[in-house]
Enzyme design. Structure first.
Site, PDB file in Angstrom:
ATOM      1  N   CYS A 229       0.790  -1.235   0.000  1.00 14.42           N
ATOM      2  CA  CYS A 229       0.000   0.000   0.000  1.00 14.42           C
ATOM      3  C   CYS A 229       0.827   1.292   0.000  1.00 14.42           C
ATOM      4  O   CYS A 229       0.531   2.192  -0.793  1.00 14.42           O
ATOM      5  CB  CYS A 229      -0.967   0.031   1.177  1.00 14.42           C
TER       6      CYS A 229
ATOM      7  N   HIS B  86      -4.895  -0.872  -5.418  1.00 13.44           N
ATOM      8  CA  HIS B  86      -5.376   0.235  -4.601  1.00 13.44           C
ATOM      9  C   HIS B  86      -6.040   1.246  -5.517  1.00 13.44           C
ATOM     10  O   HIS B  86      -5.476   1.646  -6.531  1.00 13.44           O
ATOM     11  CB  HIS B  86      -4.229   0.865  -3.815  1.00 13.44           C
TER      12      HIS B  86
ATOM     13  N   ASP C  49      -2.306  -7.351  -5.575  1.00 14.42           N
ATOM     14  CA  ASP C  49      -2.736  -6.177  -4.830  1.00 14.42           C
ATOM     15  C   ASP C  49      -3.204  -5.068  -5.760  1.00 14.42           C
ATOM     16  O   ASP C  49      -2.613  -4.868  -6.830  1.00 14.42           O
ATOM     17  CB  ASP C  49      -1.558  -5.655  -3.996  1.00 14.42           C
TER      18      ASP C  49
ATOM     19  N   LYS D 225     -14.692  -3.377   5.790  1.00 17.71           N
ATOM     20  CA  LYS D 225     -14.233  -4.233   4.688  1.00 17.71           C
ATOM     21  C   LYS D 225     -15.279  -5.280   4.353  1.00 17.71           C
ATOM     22  O   LYS D 225     -16.179  -5.578   5.138  1.00 17.71           O
ATOM     23  CB  LYS D 225     -12.919  -4.923   5.067  1.00 17.71           C
TER      24      LYS D 225
ATOM     25  N   GLN E 279       1.079 -10.855  -3.371  1.00 25.13           N
ATOM     26  CA  GLN E 279      -0.326 -10.468  -3.369  1.00 25.13           C
ATOM     27  C   GLN E 279      -0.721  -9.904  -4.734  1.00 25.13           C
ATOM     28  O   GLN E 279       0.060  -9.182  -5.355  1.00 25.13           O
ATOM     29  CB  GLN E 279      -0.584  -9.401  -2.298  1.00 25.13           C
TER      30      GLN E 279
ATOM     31  N   HIS F 147      -8.456  -0.734  -0.773  1.00 26.94           N
ATOM     32  CA  HIS F 147      -7.533  -1.851  -0.968  1.00 26.94           C
ATOM     33  C   HIS F 147      -8.358  -3.007  -1.525  1.00 26.94           C
ATOM     34  O   HIS F 147      -9.481  -3.238  -1.070  1.00 26.94           O
ATOM     35  CB  HIS F 147      -6.938  -2.343   0.360  1.00 26.94           C
TER      36      HIS F 147
ATOM     37  N   ARG G 155       6.458 -11.116   5.861  1.00 27.62           N
ATOM     38  CA  ARG G 155       5.950 -10.879   7.210  1.00 27.62           C
ATOM     39  C   ARG G 155       6.555 -11.898   8.175  1.00 27.62           C
ATOM     40  O   ARG G 155       6.700 -13.068   7.838  1.00 27.62           O
ATOM     41  CB  ARG G 155       4.415 -10.973   7.235  1.00 27.62           C
TER      42      ARG G 155
END
Length: 662
Positions: free
Chosen positions: A364, A415, A413, A494, A411, A540, A393
């Site tokens: 992000c 945004h 991902d 979410k 991911q 997200h 992580r």
């Protein structure tokens, strides 16, 4: 306590007995919003008894103002109470937690000096972590079950008791793991123990009334587990089990469990040549073999085409940033223990100047910085950035699990930066894309909207608008949803999508998240129609979630037999003799030219070995090539599920492979 009979003359169910002067002081709210009048100090069991003796007999526990409690729990005026029976979904947790205590009692009886860790109910069952001299094996489980069965038969009550911290430390003086937990409890924490038979445990509860309520149970496996999931701590023995109220439910679960074991992506991933793990590389860091890399690239390529067609722009961001980025984003303070930080000398050996860097756990901040790189007008929005970004992580080594939970993963991902009036349409479009993805793999799915938690940022108006937008988007897509009260992130609500696989298991995959936090922290804006600076809303979203995890789910969903378009090898050609090898390679080229992924098994092995190898690899199509095929200019085709399909012209299979391309 007064034990008056329930008044049979008043529909309200007031407690009454001639001559009794005890006054009704409590109104208890039932699930249908009706009320029951009970005397002060009445318990959940008393409430059940006041409704009907049959309910009291069936009652296992209660839910008071949303919290699970024992039947003995004392009620207070205005409490909202649900009586739990074996038909209640929540009652399974009571059953399984109680079963864990019965397991611990059996271990104490059989092995004497046992040091107990924790024994919670978990999804699908329960476990208990223990330290003892005897190494428990699967061969011991039946013996332990026999002792558990006797304890269940004895109908031993679960007795709750509140104790002081000093009392607790004395009670568990010979239990080092329990003492560690006690010392870490907050000063104002209520400490409780539960006793069943001769076994007393430090426990918050709740439990079923007595062991006879435990229906059908089964111990399933034994594994090693570090105390508190930390590899620096002692390794304990973890004994897993499951329990149900009915034997038929247990039998059904065990059948599913056996099927799940056959589908385990860790075993199939190795058999199929998808990925490997290495102690040298480190826990939770998968290494992809050529076939695994190919599957991932096919997945990414397919999704990339969809994203470009829907107005997304692909970006690439670094794997590391200076710590300043993570301080601005808030990760440095709130996510520090889950990240990897290191120092870099940005000066010279003579005059070192060290800067701190962090490996990204999320994509992000990079996307926010890319947005901030340009000046945006309201006409430019929405801006949709996507990236197949690898993140890292710090998961506890005891928590990593193949591809399902890794320390390094990628991911899909994205945004999106939009105006508030665009949120509904953008979320609906994401849900449409999600449906395209999940439908491709035959997944059914459910949606859950998580709302504002107790600790959060953003105004009431922002939260109300965001939550309403998520609900409207689901309704626009005709997507039913459940509300998960208070489980949103601190920075926004979410939608979570849970998919159901081929054997009925649910997996968390796609997520759409509204974020009030990062736009504020990075001070990003757009120029409004009124020529003022406005804060964009940030969304997200991930569809696969983690590509690693999604691949693991796919392997288990398909039992390794990936669909034709995704299979790393679509066709294997088995030449019967050396004289057939050249023709096999010619056919392979013809199929490859049509987009097929083909291997020729030309090793000097018996045909049965080659066939077995192709079957183990779950290859969609197998071609056997011999004299007959060369003479008739055909191929003998076998499909992995349908079996022998007979003789085909090569062009027929080539057309199938070409049509399968995404």
């Amino acid at each position: 306590m007064c034990r008056c009979l329930v008044c049979t003359r008043h529909k309200a169910g007031a407690w009454y007995a001639p001559g009794c002067e005890e006054r009704i002081v409590m109104n208890i709210v039932l699930p249908d919003h009706s009320q029951k009048n009970l005397p002060e100090h009445a318990s959940v069991f008393d409430l059940a008894q006041s409704i009907s003796p049959a309910l009291a007999k069936a009652a296992l526990g209660g839910q008071v103002n949303g919290a699970l409690v024992d039947l003995s729990c004392e009620l207070h005026d205005g409490d909202e109470v649900t009586i739990l029976t074996d038909k209640s979904k929540e009652a399974l947790d009571l059953l399984r937690h109680s079963s864990a205590h019965v397991l611990a009692h059996a271990l104490k009886d059989l092995y004497g000096d046992v040091k107990f860790g924790v024994g919670p109910a978990v999804e699908g069952g329960f476990y208990y972590d223990v330290e003892l001299d005897h190494s428990i094996s699967v061969d011991d489980l039946e013996h332990i079950e026999e002792r558990m069965a006797q304890l269940v038969h004895d109908a031993l009550p679960f007795k709750r008791e509140v104790v002081s911290r000093d009392e607790a430390l004395k009670l568990f003086a010979d239990q080092p793991f329990k003492c560690e937990l006690i010392r870490e409890l907050p000063e104002n924490e209520t400490i409780t123990t539960y006793t069943v038979g001769t076994f007393r445990d430090l426990c918050r509860g709740p439990h079923v009334p007595d062991t006879s309520k435990i229906g059908a149970f089964k111990l399933t496996k034994v594994a090693g587990a570090y105390w508190r999931g930390d590899a620096e701590n002692k390794q304990l023995q973890r004994i897993y089990g499951t329990a149900f109220f009915k034997k038929r439910d247990l039998d059904s679960y065990l059948t599913t469990l056996a099927e799940a074991e056959k589908r385990d992506h860790r075993k199939l991933g190795k058999d199929l040549g998808i990925y490997m793990m290495s102690d040298m590389a480190g826990a939770g860091l998968p290494l992809y073999l050529p076939k695994g890399a190919q599957v991932i690239r096919i997945l990414e390529s397919w999704l990339r085409k969809e994203l470009y067609a829907r107005g997304y722009k692909e970006v690439i961001t670094p794997h590391i940033y200076k710590a300043d980025v993570w301080k601005t984003s808030g990760h440095y303070d709130f996510y520090h223990d889950n990240m990897y930080f290191f120092k870099v000398n940005e000066g010279t050996d003579e005059q070192p100047r060290y800067s701190e860097y962090g490996v990204k756990p999320m994509n992000c901040p990079g996307h926010v910085m890319l947005y901030a790189n340009s000046i945006h007008s309201y006409k430019d929005l929405p801006v949709r950035f996507f990236e197949f970004g690898t993140v890292y992580r710090h998961e506890m080594s005891g928590a990593v699990h193949g591809l399902m939970r890794a320390r390094g993963f990628t991911q899909d991902d994205a945004h999106l930066f939009c105006r508030k009036d665009q949120i509904v349409d953008e979320v609906a479009a994401i849900l449409d894309l999600m449906d395209t993805v999940m439908s491709e793999f035959g997944f059914t799915y459910e949606a859950e909207i998580s709302t504002r938690p107790e600790k959060s940022i953003g105004s009431d108006a922002m939260w109300e608008q965001a939550e309403t937008a998520l609900k409207k988007a689901c309704e626009l897509r005709k997507l039913p949803y459940e509300i998960n009260e208070g489980d949103g992130a601190f920075y926004g609500p979410k939608i979570d999508i849970k998919v159901r696989d081929a054997i009925g298991r649910m997996w968390q995959c796609s997520t759409v998240q509204v974020d009030f936090n990062l736009p504020e922290r990075f001070n990003i804006t757009y120029r409004s129609a009124d020529n003022t600076e406005e804060r964009p809303f940030m969304l997200h979203r991930a569809l696969f979630g983690s590509i690693e995890r999604f691949l693991g789910i796919l392997i288990e969903h398909y039992a390794g037999a990936l669909p034709l378009w995704l299979a790393p090898t679509q066709v294997v050609i088995l030449p019967i003799a050396d004289r057939h090898k050249q023709a096999a390679h010619d056919i392979a080229k013809q199929l490859t030219d049509h987009g097929g992924r083909v291997e020729v098994y030309e090793q000097n092995e018996p045909m049965r070995i080659k066939i077995a190898k192709a079957q183990t690899s779950k290859v969609p199509y197998m071609i056997v090539l011999g004299d007959k095929e060369l003479e008739t200019n055909t191929i003998s085709v076998r499909e992995r599920s349908e079996g022998d399909l007979g003789s085909w012209p090569v062009e027929k299979l080539a057309a199938i492979l070409q049509a399968a391309q995404k």
